[in-house]
Scaffold this motif. Structure first.
Motif, PDB file in Angstrom:
ATOM      1  N   VAL B  15       1.004  -1.639   0.076  1.00 32.26           N
ATOM      2  CA  VAL B  15      -0.136  -0.151   0.257  1.00 32.26           C
ATOM      3  C   VAL B  15       0.694   1.136   0.491  1.00 32.26           C
ATOM      4  CG1 VAL B  15      -1.891  -1.055   0.848  1.00 32.26           C
ATOM      5  CG2 VAL B  15       0.176  -0.176   2.296  1.00 32.26           C
ATOM      6  N   THR B  17       2.878   4.672   1.180  1.00 32.56           N
ATOM      7  CA  THR B  17       3.540   4.832   1.548  1.00 32.56           C
ATOM      8  C   THR B  17       3.110   5.192   2.903  1.00 32.56           C
ATOM      9  OG1 THR B  17       5.643   4.811   0.298  1.00 32.56           O
ATOM     10  CG2 THR B  17       6.470   5.736   2.301  1.00 32.56           C
ATOM     11  N   ILE B  20       1.163   2.758   5.494  1.00 31.02           N
ATOM     12  CA  ILE B  20       2.289   1.519   5.854  1.00 31.02           C
ATOM     13  C   ILE B  20       2.828   2.914   6.765  1.00 31.02           C
ATOM     14  CG2 ILE B  20       4.797   0.952   5.854  1.00 31.02           C
ATOM     15  CD1 ILE B  20       4.076  -0.064   2.941  1.00 31.02           C
ATOM     16  N   ALA B  23       0.283   3.079  10.111  1.00 32.63           N
ATOM     17  CA  ALA B  23      -0.299   1.433  10.480  1.00 32.63           C
ATOM     18  C   ALA B  23       0.887   1.050  11.535  1.00 32.63           C
ATOM     19  CB  ALA B  23       0.017   0.731   9.021  1.00 32.63           C
ATOM     20  N   GLN B  24       1.974   1.869  11.642  1.00 37.47           N
ATOM     21  CA  GLN B  24       3.183   1.859  12.220  1.00 37.47           C
ATOM     22  C   GLN B  24       3.271   2.198  13.091  1.00 37.47           C
ATOM     23  OE1 GLN B  24       5.641  -0.856  11.706  1.00 37.47           O
ATOM     24  NE2 GLN B  24       6.864  -0.214  13.685  1.00 37.47           N
ATOM     25  N   ARG B  26       0.297   3.199  14.614  1.00 30.01           N
ATOM     26  CA  ARG B  26      -0.643   2.175  15.552  1.00 30.01           C
ATOM     27  C   ARG B  26      -0.238   1.298  15.930  1.00 30.01           C
ATOM     28  NH1 ARG B  26      -4.193   3.333  11.036  1.00 30.01           N
ATOM     29  NH2 ARG B  26      -3.844   0.722  10.216  1.00 30.01           N
ATOM     30  N   ALA B  27       0.748   0.470  15.725  1.00 31.48           N
ATOM     31  CA  ALA B  27       1.432  -0.427  16.400  1.00 31.48           C
ATOM     32  C   ALA B  27       2.000   0.151  17.388  1.00 31.48           C
ATOM     33  CB  ALA B  27       1.908  -1.366  16.056  1.00 31.48           C
ATOM     34  N   ARG B  30       0.447   0.634  20.271  1.00 32.51           N
ATOM     35  CA  ARG B  30      -0.443   0.042  20.916  1.00 32.51           C
ATOM     36  C   ARG B  30       0.607  -0.854  21.511  1.00 32.51           C
ATOM     37  NH1 ARG B  30      -3.420  -2.705  17.132  1.00 32.51           N
ATOM     38  NH2 ARG B  30      -1.277  -3.809  16.491  1.00 32.51           N
ATOM     39  N   LEU B  31       1.862  -0.839  21.251  1.00 30.70           N
ATOM     40  CA  LEU B  31       2.480  -1.999  21.899  1.00 30.70           C
ATOM     41  C   LEU B  31       3.344  -0.463  23.171  1.00 30.70           C
ATOM     42  CD1 LEU B  31       5.300  -2.564  19.063  1.00 30.70           C
ATOM     43  CD2 LEU B  31       4.168  -4.787  20.771  1.00 30.70           C
ATOM     44  N   VAL B 102      13.579  -6.846  15.780  1.00 31.07           N
ATOM     45  CA  VAL B 102      12.354  -6.619  15.347  1.00 31.07           C
ATOM     46  C   VAL B 102      12.375  -5.425  14.016  1.00 31.07           C
ATOM     47  CG1 VAL B 102      10.627  -5.105  15.802  1.00 31.07           C
ATOM     48  CG2 VAL B 102      10.536  -6.748  17.194  1.00 31.07           C
ATOM     49  N   LEU B 106      11.519  -5.939  10.480  1.00 32.77           N
ATOM     50  CA  LEU B 106      10.697  -4.957   9.123  1.00 32.77           C
ATOM     51  C   LEU B 106      11.879  -4.462   7.850  1.00 32.77           C
ATOM     52  CD1 LEU B 106       9.611  -2.770  12.347  1.00 32.77           C
ATOM     53  CD2 LEU B 106       8.344  -3.600  10.522  1.00 32.77           C
ATOM     54  N   LEU B 111       7.927  -1.480   5.090  1.00 35.19           N
ATOM     55  CA  LEU B 111       7.831  -0.319   5.515  1.00 35.19           C
ATOM     56  C   LEU B 111       9.903   0.105   5.325  1.00 35.19           C
ATOM     57  CD1 LEU B 111       7.342   2.098   8.086  1.00 35.19           C
ATOM     58  CD2 LEU B 111       8.264   0.034   9.585  1.00 35.19           C
TER      59      LEU B 111
END
Lengths: 304, 260
Positions: B15, B17, B20, B23-24, B26-27, B30-31, B102, B106, B111
């Motif tokens: 998808v 940039t 992406i 999305a990263q 958000r991740a 969340r972490l 990680v 990635l 990404l």
């Protein structure tokens, strides 16, 4: 036939240490290529160069017709990577990790389907508390999430139980059936025999043998393995065998004869045992397995 | 669902940039939110200090009769919150991401590295926005009323974030993950105390005050206090100190940082 991966005279140096020393490899699209070799042979350095993690010190690498470093942007979406260790945040859970990575791709695998097929549906713990097998299956799922054309798998079944292995192997066979190229680094010759179209044996940074698994084992002398109910007189049997064949005994009533005329050898063994009223518990003919060929190929040279 | 029902046909394609990176982000958020220790550091400790220092009158803040304690305390708490997120949380997250491969994994996805750094920075800024909103909200309950230029305060927060993020990456680049974890907390404590982030500089011994002014934590705390208490328009000295720390951190990070 188009090549999915082409490594030409690759050299990778770390400082003054040469990890890869003129390695060449060509993988046809849609096939499964295994790379085997002892630890430190240069497998990982080679694969990581193909994955774009490092640049060749010399020689060239083409993946799907692209340069892994220069064309990283166009190449990365097409390639799936399973690393040997780690790769997932220690606090991440199965579904979060997969849905997150899936969101990078236009038409990813459905995370829930992958979770179900790989038997990860009941795993609730974060990555750091998953069992080795669970971590392994999650990393395998991650390599597939973007529907890649080419997948690099580093020891995909290490630490998996028989059931887990079967699932991973079935998926790899499924990938191949759909035309995906798979490059597989492994220590399991069982895995190579089961999955690989071709295998490259790497030692000291070079390919020292390559071909189909059958080609690699076929070059060795045929052999007959048998087991008897009681110990035999090995000198006497050796005398009865066709010329050129050699009897090797072992302690637990297990014997092996190597030689080119397996039919004559079989006949000689059975006739001799019948004459001496010795029961044959088990007998089989074949070639040495890939495991033994591999060990012989990669053995340290004798210092004589 | 069995293996043969899985659609394994290749269909590669990433998808855009920006999607992406989001999305990263958000991740990352969340972490960070799911990590209890980090919440303690970024939310609980600053709020506890805000409430404690504002209400416990036996702690001498050197306030005149006419000044409200919370007005003196709050700017320093914002500086502390920025430091906890942009420095400590960031250093720990980057250090462990690298330790656990990680960053490496990635690196094999669409990404890019710039994308990852952008996502981490966005996540830090979003968390800081939450922290500052929370601190100002609790401050308001304790009687704090906004004064000074919000724009200058915002610029200081951004300069501080840049300096602390660069230092976090520099530390994660130089040290191993376990050492980063320990050092991130120790350095945080040191910067907080020696920089006079929370305690105003004029309540500290002179030598420590001068030294503290040169630390990024001191520069941010003093700068925010100058703007939010004394109504300064542009605390040049704070921006200079933060700028120098940013350059130093970025230089070390660029030289030492490894992705795997």
């Amino acid at each position: 036939m188009s090549l999915a991966l082409e490594v030409d005279d690759l050299i990778v140096d770390y400082g003054s240490t040469r990890a890869v020393d003129g390695l060449s490899l060509a993988v046809e699209a849609g096939t499964v290529q295994a790379i085997v070799g002892p630890n430190g042979a240069g497998k990982t350095s080679t694969v990581e160069t193909c994955e774009g993690y490092r640049s060749p010190s010399n020689g060239s690498v083409q993946v799907l017709g692209l340069d892994p470093v220069r064309d990283a942007r166009s190449l990365r979406p097409k390639v799936g990577v399973m690393l040997q260790s780690g790769g997932v945040p220690s606090g991440a859970r199965v579904r979060d990790a997969l849905t997150h990575l899936a969101s990078f791709y236009q038409s990813p695998q459905d995370p829930d389907q992958l979770i179900e097929v790989l038997g990860l549906g009941k795993v609730r713990s974060p990555f750091r508390r998953m069992s080795g097998g669970e971590q392994q299956r999650l990393k395998f799922a991650i390599a597939l999430i973007g529907r890649p054309e080419l997948v690099f798998l580093d020891e995909p079944t290490a630490g998996l139980d028989a059931h887990g292995k079967r699932i991973v192997w079935d998926v790899v066979e499924g990938l191949k059936a759909e035309g995906v190229t798979v490059v597989l680094t492994t220590h399991s010759m069982e895995e190579v025999e089961r999955l690989a179209d071709r295998v490259a044996v790497v030692s000291a940074g070079r390919v020292i043998a390559a071909g189909t698994p059958a080609e690699l084992t076929a070059t060795t002398t045929p052999l007959v393995d048998f087991r008897t109910s009681i110990a035999i007189d090995q000198k006497e049997l050796q005398a009865a065998l066709p010329p050129g064949s050699v009897l090797l005994g072992s302690e637990d009533l297990q014997y092996r004869v190597t030689g080119d005329q397996s039919a004559e050898i079989l006949a000689a063994i059975t006739t001799w045992c019948a004459a001496h009223s010795i029961n044959i518990v088990q007998i089989s003919t074949g070639h040495r397995g890939l495991e033994e060929v591999f060990i012989e190929l990669t053995a340290e040279p004798e210092t004589s | 669902m069995t293996v043969d029902q899985l659609d394994l046909r290749p269909a590669p394609g990433a998808v855009s940039t920006s999607r992406i990176v989001l999305a990263q982000t958000r991740a990352e958020l969340r972490l960070m939110m799911s990590n209890g220790e980090q919440l303690l550091l970024t939310v609980i400790i600053p709020l506890a200090l805000l409430v404690g220092l504002s209400t416990l009158s036996w702690i001498d803040l050197g306030t005149d009769a006419g000044t409200k304690r919370v007005d003196v305390v709050l700017p320093g708490i914002i500086a502390l919150a920025v430091m906890s997120t942009a420095f400590t949380a960031q250093a720990i997250s980057v250090g462990f991401d690298r330790r656990y491969g990680v960053l490496k994994l990635l690196g094999a996805t669409p990404l890019s590295r710039t994308g990852l750094l952008t996502a981490k920075t966005l996540a830090v800024l979003i968390i800081e926005a939450f922290q500052i909103a929370l601190i100002c909200g609790v401050g308001a309950v304790l009687g704090w009323r906004p004064t000074g230029s919000p724009l200058t305060a915002l610029l200081l927060v951004i300069a501080g974030t840049a300096a602390f993020s660069a230092l976090a990456l520099a530390m994660a680049g130089v040290l191993r993950a376990e050492a980063t974890l320990a050092a991130a907390n120790a350095v945080f404590l040191f910067l907080m105390v020696a920089g006079g982030t929370v305690i105003p500089r004029d309540r500290m011994p002179d030598w420590l005050g001068t030294f503290g002014e040169l630390l990024p934590s001191g520069a941010l705390g003093n700068g925010l206090r100058a703007v939010m208490i004394d109504g300064a328009l542009f605390p040049v000295w704070s921006f200079v100190v933060l700028g120098v720390w940013f350059l130093a951190g970025a230089l070390i990070a660029a030289r030492t940082f490894r992705w795997e």
